[in-house]
Design an enzyme around this catalytic site. Sequence first.
Site, mmCIF file in Angstrom:
data_model
loop_
_atom_site.group_PDB
_atom_site.id
_atom_site.type_symbol
_atom_site.label_atom_id
_atom_site.label_comp_id
_atom_site.label_asym_id
_atom_site.label_seq_id
_atom_site.Cartn_x
_atom_site.Cartn_y
_atom_site.Cartn_z
ATOM 1 N N GLU A 135 0.806 -1.231 0.000
ATOM 2 C CA GLU A 135 0.000 0.000 0.000
ATOM 3 C C GLU A 135 0.838 1.280 0.000
ATOM 4 O O GLU A 135 0.376 2.337 0.410
ATOM 5 C CB GLU A 135 -0.997 -0.004 1.160
ATOM 6 C CG GLU A 135 -2.007 -1.135 1.061
ATOM 7 C CD GLU A 135 -3.177 -0.991 2.028
ATOM 8 O OE1 GLU A 135 -3.296 0.058 2.692
ATOM 9 O OE2 GLU A 135 -3.972 -1.933 2.102
ATOM 10 N N GLU A 247 -5.717 -8.780 0.824
ATOM 11 C CA GLU A 247 -6.469 -8.426 2.031
ATOM 12 C C GLU A 247 -7.907 -8.122 1.658
ATOM 13 O O GLU A 247 -8.171 -7.360 0.725
ATOM 14 C CB GLU A 247 -5.902 -7.167 2.711
ATOM 15 C CG GLU A 247 -4.626 -7.333 3.473
ATOM 16 C CD GLU A 247 -4.216 -6.031 4.152
ATOM 17 O OE1 GLU A 247 -5.109 -5.262 4.574
ATOM 18 O OE2 GLU A 247 -3.003 -5.769 4.226
#
Length: 435
Positions: A135, A247
């Site tokens: 991220e 995720e």
Amino acid sequence: MRVSATSAALTAGALASLASASENYLGFNSGAMKTDQSAKFKSDFLAEFNTAQGLKGAPGKFDAVRLYTNIQAYSENDPIEAFDAAVETKTKILLGLWTSGTDSIDNEMTALKSGLKKHGKDLADLIIGVSIGSEDLYRVSVTGLKNDPDGVGAGPDVITKFIKDFKKNFADSDISSVPIGHVDTWDAWTNGTNKAVIDAVDWVGVDEYPYYEDGKGNDIKNSGSLFDRAYDATIAAAGGKPVWVTETGYPYTGIKWGEAVASVENAEYYWQEIGCRRLFKKTPTFWYNLRDSNGANKQSFAITDNLSTTPRFNLTCPDHFDTDSSSSSSGSATATKSSGSSTGSVKPTSSGTGSGSASSTGSSSPTETGSGSGSSTETGSGSGSGSGGSGSPTETGAESSSSPSNSVVPDSGASSLMIGTSFVVALFGAAFALI
């Protein structure tokens, strides 16, 4: 027909790569720290991995784990003790290297090399992929900076540099054929300024949480449609490269976020509508999460209580769903280690998630922001968000923590890969070209 040693070795490597890529991985995410901000050690990882493999009613065996760092908490570059636990339990590993707030991944690579030296092929054969960063692109995007102005991320130039560094350092190792990827949010992948990262990887990892998509009708009954929209956009941006879901999950308790309500009932519904309908047995999936990793988080995602093998809700998949999947894209493809520019050879055939490392420069841990969704009209700047979307409860804030050592260690966040005939022929054609 005589087969040279070189071609035989190439063929063996190709077979190993095919075997790895054709497997459907089911797992959870695991950070380096616990909710009380103390470090995890081998016994903690053993407890997680044993529980994951023994979950009652699970739609498959959850025998894989996604890590966010190779470095053991409280150390500068010691190998994380998850390696020891994985070898003991035969748990497959998606490795992670922390890449934000640093200009070096030397400590990450040193820790991994030490782990491989200790365990040899017993560890190497369990490694199914490597994620260079998590991220990072999101955290320097318009959306990421809006949610956390002090967030520490990295742009595409940094990520691609680290990918090259990793490949160079492990070119002659037992994991030289392991596919390399990067994990980010869906709107980071759809931003054209980040295309260099897509070009550099063998697979794309996406973190997606419809719970955080406020302003988009994020009621639980709309979660399937919201997930599909983001997932399909990622698949389109990936240009035929495999998309792994690294995720996703839904909190069983916590604050209301837009129209999203955290509850056990909704967490179960999300498991069914997203996991069972779209992901399990279709693409490598790392659910968020088996256990919570940050006591300061305002939401809790754990599907178990105290790592009991009896889950918080029924994990058995139903035979019908509310979400219409008729227009969904295909996102799974054969992930193979590529050479040169790492564009890879892939053929999508079926439908298709930390703890960071210390670095020699002292990488920084992101702070708690609670994640969140961006505007659907943001265009971003630099490597910013292209279409807006949700962050995750990971390095965007909900799972960050600092190690009480000199290093800063951010904690964790919140398929059947079928191989086309033409790809097999091409692969073995290359393998026997030297005969």
